[in-house]
Design an enzyme around this catalytic site. Sequence first.
Site, PDB file in Angstrom:
ATOM      1  N   SER A  84       0.924  -1.039  -0.117  1.00 12.22           N
ATOM      2  CA  SER A  84       0.165   0.019   0.076  1.00 12.22           C
ATOM      3  C   SER A  84       1.049   1.153  -0.201  1.00 12.22           C
ATOM      4  O   SER A  84       1.755   1.354  -1.100  1.00 12.22           O
ATOM      5  CB  SER A  84      -0.524  -0.164   0.981  1.00 12.22           C
ATOM      6  OG  SER A  84      -1.963   0.468   1.015  1.00 12.22           O
ATOM      7  N   ASP A 196      -5.808  -3.963  -2.529  1.00 15.96           N
ATOM      8  CA  ASP A 196      -4.453  -3.649  -1.814  1.00 15.96           C
ATOM      9  C   ASP A 196      -3.763  -4.547  -1.062  1.00 15.96           C
ATOM     10  O   ASP A 196      -4.838  -6.128  -0.217  1.00 15.96           O
ATOM     11  CB  ASP A 196      -5.354  -3.035  -0.479  1.00 15.96           C
ATOM     12  CG  ASP A 196      -3.538  -2.735   0.591  1.00 15.96           C
ATOM     13  OD1 ASP A 196      -3.071  -2.081   0.395  1.00 15.96           O
ATOM     14  OD2 ASP A 196      -4.962  -2.242   1.682  1.00 15.96           O
TER      15      ASP A 196
END
Length: 307
Positions: A84, A196
């Site tokens: 991320s 993610d």
Amino acid sequence: MEKHKNNLVLIFSALILLILSLNSCTLKETPPPQITPPAIQPPPKPAKIALVLGAGASKGFAHIGVLKILETNKIPVHMIVGTSVGSVVGSFYASGLNAFDLQRLSFSTEQKDIVDLTIPENGFIKGEKLEEFVNKTLKNTPMEKLKIPFYAVATEIQNGQETVFGRGNTGQAVRASCSIPGVFRPVKIGDKVYVDGGVVSPVAVDAAKRLGADVVLAVDISASAERTPPRNTIETLLQSIGIMYSKLAATQLAQADVVIRPKVGHIGSSDFSKKHEAVLEGERATIEVMPRILEIITQLRLEGRLE
């Protein structure tokens, strides 16, 4: 008398021949001792130090503070694994930007530069701006040509498997790694769809070890006892996901050699106004664990595994 002398000479000669014959046999039966040359020891395997940068939205400015202190203490980094926001900072550092370059870049970057809000349809943010921003900053350098080996962790949404990108379009891999479910639209790469990486590996220590890391320095920005109340829908989603990340990260963090935990719980997950504070918290947390890092570095040098 002469005959007696001749007999003695013959006997003496025979004895000498016998002795010589016996010595000759002995020499043949007893070979000279073999000298075994000493075994050549292979040089010790050079150590690989991995920096693992965790997920945590805008709290990720703390990663820059971590890098500043590592640089100041000349801690070598041979590999970067980011999840991320950790993949954003990691890609920039892997490209050759130093920590102070990153700080200047972050302080001049606003949300509008990387966030492209859209009508909610599987996400509030398209993510295209983020991909473009990363590629523009890196001058479109693909992952395999960055100066430090860099890997971005994402999650294949169809089967929930961790995917580690190490080649190809850097901005696209970072975008996939950052596509927080419900906030960013998922990213399609080839025939697969990704979200993610924090869904499965908020701090990807296991991935770093699989990639050959001998020492793992992990930065966890998800865990904190103190959290600010969410101010909007996106903040609520991000904070809820952050709580999930902190629970998921525990198992992998136990396998790290050093864990750096900046105290960024008071910073909102989408708050860009506290960049300076986040950087400072990253610096403080790294200074706290620096004695342990230096101890590891010293040991590796004594073993001849680090220059």
